[in-house]
Motif scaffolding. Structure first.
Motif, PDB file in Angstrom:
ATOM      1  N   SER A 348       0.827  -1.209   0.000  1.00  0.00           N
ATOM      2  CA  SER A 348       0.000   0.000   0.000  1.00  0.00           C
ATOM      3  C   SER A 348       0.857   1.254   0.000  1.00  0.00           C
ATOM      4  O   SER A 348       0.598   2.208  -0.758  1.00  0.00           O
ATOM      5  CB  SER A 348      -0.918   0.006   1.227  1.00  0.00           C
ATOM      6  N   ARG A 349       1.883   1.276   0.826  1.00  0.00           N
ATOM      7  CA  ARG A 349       2.660   2.498   1.036  1.00  0.00           C
ATOM      8  C   ARG A 349       3.840   2.662   0.085  1.00  0.00           C
ATOM      9  O   ARG A 349       4.325   3.785  -0.107  1.00  0.00           O
ATOM     10  CB  ARG A 349       3.121   2.554   2.500  1.00  0.00           C
ATOM     11  N   GLN A 350       4.262   1.577  -0.543  1.00  0.00           N
ATOM     12  CA  GLN A 350       5.375   1.690  -1.481  1.00  0.00           C
ATOM     13  C   GLN A 350       4.931   1.746  -2.940  1.00  0.00           C
ATOM     14  O   GLN A 350       5.652   2.266  -3.790  1.00  0.00           O
ATOM     15  CB  GLN A 350       6.354   0.522  -1.293  1.00  0.00           C
ATOM     16  N   GLU A 351       3.738   1.205  -3.221  1.00  0.00           N
ATOM     17  CA  GLU A 351       3.283   1.182  -4.607  1.00  0.00           C
ATOM     18  C   GLU A 351       1.902   1.813  -4.799  1.00  0.00           C
ATOM     19  O   GLU A 351       1.426   1.929  -5.929  1.00  0.00           O
ATOM     20  CB  GLU A 351       3.236  -0.270  -5.132  1.00  0.00           C
ATOM     21  N   GLY A 352       1.233   2.203  -3.707  1.00  0.00           N
ATOM     22  CA  GLY A 352      -0.100   2.776  -3.842  1.00  0.00           C
ATOM     23  C   GLY A 352      -1.151   1.768  -4.249  1.00  0.00           C
ATOM     24  O   GLY A 352      -2.159   2.111  -4.868  1.00  0.00           O
ATOM     25  N   ILE A 353      -0.941   0.503  -3.896  1.00  0.00           N
ATOM     26  CA  ILE A 353      -1.884  -0.571  -4.220  1.00  0.00           C
ATOM     27  C   ILE A 353      -2.287  -1.250  -2.919  1.00  0.00           C
ATOM     28  O   ILE A 353      -1.438  -1.838  -2.234  1.00  0.00           O
ATOM     29  CB  ILE A 353      -1.252  -1.609  -5.174  1.00  0.00           C
ATOM     30  N   ILE A 354      -3.565  -1.169  -2.563  1.00  0.00           N
ATOM     31  CA  ILE A 354      -4.057  -1.814  -1.344  1.00  0.00           C
ATOM     32  C   ILE A 354      -4.558  -3.207  -1.721  1.00  0.00           C
ATOM     33  O   ILE A 354      -5.573  -3.338  -2.405  1.00  0.00           O
ATOM     34  CB  ILE A 354      -5.191  -0.999  -0.697  1.00  0.00           C
ATOM     35  N   PRO A 355      -3.852  -4.270  -1.298  1.00  0.00           N
ATOM     36  CA  PRO A 355      -4.238  -5.620  -1.712  1.00  0.00           C
ATOM     37  C   PRO A 355      -5.256  -6.246  -0.762  1.00  0.00           C
ATOM     38  O   PRO A 355      -5.370  -5.845   0.400  1.00  0.00           O
ATOM     39  CB  PRO A 355      -2.917  -6.380  -1.620  1.00  0.00           C
ATOM     40  N   ALA A 356      -5.971  -7.230  -1.244  1.00  0.00           N
ATOM     41  CA  ALA A 356      -6.748  -8.078  -0.341  1.00  0.00           C
ATOM     42  C   ALA A 356      -5.784  -8.762   0.616  1.00  0.00           C
ATOM     43  O   ALA A 356      -4.638  -9.049   0.264  1.00  0.00           O
ATOM     44  CB  ALA A 356      -7.523  -9.123  -1.139  1.00  0.00           C
ATOM     45  N   VAL A 357      -6.249  -9.033   1.838  1.00  0.00           N
ATOM     46  CA  VAL A 357      -5.380  -9.702   2.808  1.00  0.00           C
ATOM     47  C   VAL A 357      -4.994 -11.092   2.312  1.00  0.00           C
ATOM     48  O   VAL A 357      -3.900 -11.584   2.597  1.00  0.00           O
ATOM     49  CB  VAL A 357      -6.061  -9.760   4.189  1.00  0.00           C
ATOM     50  N   GLU A 358      -5.890 -11.729   1.559  1.00  0.00           N
ATOM     51  CA  GLU A 358      -5.540 -13.018   0.957  1.00  0.00           C
ATOM     52  C   GLU A 358      -4.308 -12.861   0.074  1.00  0.00           C
ATOM     53  O   GLU A 358      -3.310 -13.571   0.202  1.00  0.00           O
ATOM     54  CB  GLU A 358      -6.717 -13.558   0.128  1.00  0.00           C
ATOM     55  N   SER A 359      -4.380 -11.915  -0.872  1.00  0.00           N
ATOM     56  CA  SER A 359      -3.271 -11.684  -1.804  1.00  0.00           C
ATOM     57  C   SER A 359      -2.012 -11.238  -1.089  1.00  0.00           C
ATOM     58  O   SER A 359      -0.889 -11.502  -1.560  1.00  0.00           O
ATOM     59  CB  SER A 359      -3.669 -10.616  -2.829  1.00  0.00           C
ATOM     60  N   ALA A 360      -2.166 -10.557   0.050  1.00  0.00           N
ATOM     61  CA  ALA A 360      -1.000 -10.093   0.803  1.00  0.00           C
ATOM     62  C   ALA A 360      -0.126 -11.251   1.262  1.00  0.00           C
ATOM     63  O   ALA A 360       1.082 -11.078   1.465  1.00  0.00           O
ATOM     64  CB  ALA A 360      -1.444  -9.254   1.998  1.00  0.00           C
ATOM     65  N   HIS A 361      -0.713 -12.433   1.425  1.00  0.00           N
ATOM     66  CA  HIS A 361       0.098 -13.613   1.765  1.00  0.00           C
ATOM     67  C   HIS A 361       1.101 -13.915   0.648  1.00  0.00           C
ATOM     68  O   HIS A 361       2.253 -14.257   0.917  1.00  0.00           O
ATOM     69  CB  HIS A 361      -0.805 -14.831   2.006  1.00  0.00           C
ATOM     70  N   ALA A 362       0.657 -13.800  -0.599  1.00  0.00           N
ATOM     71  CA  ALA A 362       1.557 -14.052  -1.729  1.00  0.00           C
ATOM     72  C   ALA A 362       2.605 -12.955  -1.834  1.00  0.00           C
ATOM     73  O   ALA A 362       3.778 -13.229  -2.111  1.00  0.00           O
ATOM     74  CB  ALA A 362       0.752 -14.146  -3.026  1.00  0.00           C
ATOM     75  N   VAL A 363       2.191 -11.706  -1.613  1.00  0.00           N
ATOM     76  CA  VAL A 363       3.148 -10.595  -1.632  1.00  0.00           C
ATOM     77  C   VAL A 363       4.210 -10.800  -0.552  1.00  0.00           C
ATOM     78  O   VAL A 363       5.409 -10.597  -0.787  1.00  0.00           O
ATOM     79  CB  VAL A 363       2.416  -9.253  -1.437  1.00  0.00           C
ATOM     80  N   ALA A 364       3.769 -11.204   0.640  1.00  0.00           N
ATOM     81  CA  ALA A 364       4.710 -11.432   1.746  1.00  0.00           C
ATOM     82  C   ALA A 364       5.733 -12.497   1.383  1.00  0.00           C
ATOM     83  O   ALA A 364       6.935 -12.365   1.688  1.00  0.00           O
ATOM     84  CB  ALA A 364       3.945 -11.841   3.007  1.00  0.00           C
ATOM     85  N   TYR A 365       5.283 -13.562   0.737  1.00  0.00           N
ATOM     86  CA  TYR A 365       6.203 -14.634   0.369  1.00  0.00           C
ATOM     87  C   TYR A 365       7.212 -14.151  -0.668  1.00  0.00           C
ATOM     88  O   TYR A 365       8.415 -14.478  -0.593  1.00  0.00           O
ATOM     89  CB  TYR A 365       5.432 -15.837  -0.167  1.00  0.00           C
ATOM     90  N   ALA A 366       6.755 -13.353  -1.633  1.00  0.00           N
ATOM     91  CA  ALA A 366       7.666 -12.800  -2.634  1.00  0.00           C
ATOM     92  C   ALA A 366       8.712 -11.901  -1.980  1.00  0.00           C
ATOM     93  O   ALA A 366       9.901 -11.939  -2.330  1.00  0.00           O
ATOM     94  CB  ALA A 366       6.878 -12.019  -3.683  1.00  0.00           C
ATOM     95  N   MET A 367       8.283 -11.095  -1.007  1.00  0.00           N
ATOM     96  CA  MET A 367       9.223 -10.243  -0.279  1.00  0.00           C
ATOM     97  C   MET A 367      10.248 -11.081   0.482  1.00  0.00           C
ATOM     98  O   MET A 367      11.443 -10.766   0.489  1.00  0.00           O
ATOM     99  CB  MET A 367       8.454  -9.332   0.677  1.00  0.00           C
TER     100      MET A 367
END
Length: 404
Positions: A348-367
């Motif tokens: 949200s704060r680095q790209e201006g994209i607020i993800p679903a919490v579900e999708s945030a799991h995938a983002v977290a893994y990529a990070m």
């Protein structure tokens, strides 16, 4: 849209290896056989393919773009790209299969669409599709999730659907599925149970996968056009597993592409009832009419599960995922609540994209992959946007991130 409804699996009985099938009462099996036959026929019809393609383009807004998340990439040392399913009409990938199921139900002469929903995205998408094709719609949703995802409940009501609370057990997704099956059995002739993921008895794991395969077909072409190569890694969250199979399917034959399914570790991966990491902690069993990995007690009954993401707290998983785990084609890992919420705010704060919490799991893994030294490209299926989650996230985590 080209006809991409082809795959060697499942077999004619709906099995992916030893998983899948149809474990339902004989009277309902007759109905399922009719759905299977109708689907296998309609998916070959040029008129159906053209109509679905027209709706994907002019109603959903497909193709959804791929975005190179440069700021997020720089912060974790990875090269992260996002498949923007969050930009679809209704805000998630769910609309892809809901339109297909609604068109099929209409052609079969059904009067009502019926379904379960966890985070509410499937419910909103199905209510949308029902309104579009002129069918009634009943959505079953756990009472806990109705409070947690209240904006989506309101959307479903506005769209004309009836939202029916599941009030037993933990009052979340598993209980919503139970209630929806019970409601469906009251009139399986006139109702069409539009299952919301790649789960349930045959043909639904196949059918939902087929409709969702447009995600990966687009992404494969777009990524090569953008970078001149295939991604080194493809990452998606896994509850039932529809968004993951949607993007994985196009890359299954590409040995150079590593596939990663990310489950919810919840509050604790080591405590029963505090996670929903089916592939990590489960074993094969039968639930909701199909065989797959599931979280179960010593008597073989489904265990209670939990995730901060309402759409991921399911004690089983699509049977094709179980097959892909066993043959080693997909790596299944987990991300806990804290990591998912951190990723929610980071994106949200680095790209201006607020993800679903579900999708945030995938983002977290990529990070985590980037911070762990992964130097290859990572394509994340951003399967939904976070409109539905903002009230819950701010209430429970806002102060930690400077929101008062």
């Amino acid at each position: 849209m080209k006809n991409t409804f082809t795959s060697a699996l499942p077999d004619a009985q709906g099995y992916f290896g030893e998983y899948g099938g149809s474990f339902i009462p004989e009277p309902l099996q007759v109905i399922m056989d009719d759905i299977t036959a109708s689907y296998l026929e309609i998916r070959q019809e040029p008129g159906f393919i053209e109509e679905l393609g027209r709706l994907y383009k002019h109603y959903v807004g497909r193709p959804s773009p791929i975005f190179h998340a440069e700021s997020l990439s720089a912060s974790c040392g990875a090269d992260i790209y996002l498949k923007r399913e969050d930009l679809n009409h209704t805000g998630a990938h769910k609309i892809n299969h809901c339109l297909g199921e609604a068109l099929l139900a209409k052609k079969m002469g059904k009067k009502k669409l019926i379904a379960e929903t966890g985070a509410g995205q499937h419910g909103v998408a199905l209510a949308t599709a029902a309104a579009l094709v002129g069918l009634e719609c009943d959505i079953y949703m756990g009472e806990v999730d109705m409070k947690k995802e209240h904006p989506n409940v309101v959307r479903m009501h506005i769209l004309g659907a009836r939202v029916i609370p599941a009030t037993h057990g933990r009052k979340t997704l598993k209980e919503a599925v139970d209630a929806a099956f019970e409601g469906y059995m009251n009139d399986p002739v006139n109702q069409f149970y539009a299952i919301g993921s790649v789960v349930g008895p045959h043909p639904f794991p196949m059918m939902v996968r087929d409709f969702q395969s447009i995600v990966g077909n687009e992404a494969r072409e777009q990524f090569q056009e953008m970078t001149g190569a295939l991604p080194d890694n493809v990452v998606a969250c896994v509850g039932g597993g529809s968004n993951a199979l949607g993007i994985f399917t196009a890359f299954l034959d590409d040995s150079s592409v590593q596939l990663h399914g990310v489950e919810p570790a919840g509050r604790s991966l080591e405590v029963d009832g505090e996670h929903a990491a089916t592939m990590t902690k489960g074993k094969p069993g039968v639930m909701h009419g199909f065989k797959s990995y599931m979280l179960q007690d010593e008597q073989g009954e489904p265990m209670e599960v939990y995730s901060v993401a309402s759409g991921l707290d399911y004690p089983s998983v699509g049977p094709q995922h179980s097959y892909l785990k066993d043959i080693g084609r997909v790596n299944y890992s987990s991300v806990d609540d804290r990591e998912a919420i951190d990723a929610f705010f980071s994106l949200s704060r680095q790209e201006g994209i607020i993800p679903a919490v579900e999708s945030a799991h995938a983002v977290a893994y990529a990070m985590k992959m980037g911070l762990g030294g992964e130097k290859g490209s990572i394509l994340v299926n951003l399967s939904g946007r976070g409109d539905k989650d903002i009230d819950f996230v701010v209430e429970h985590y806002g102060r930690e991130y400077g929101i008062t």
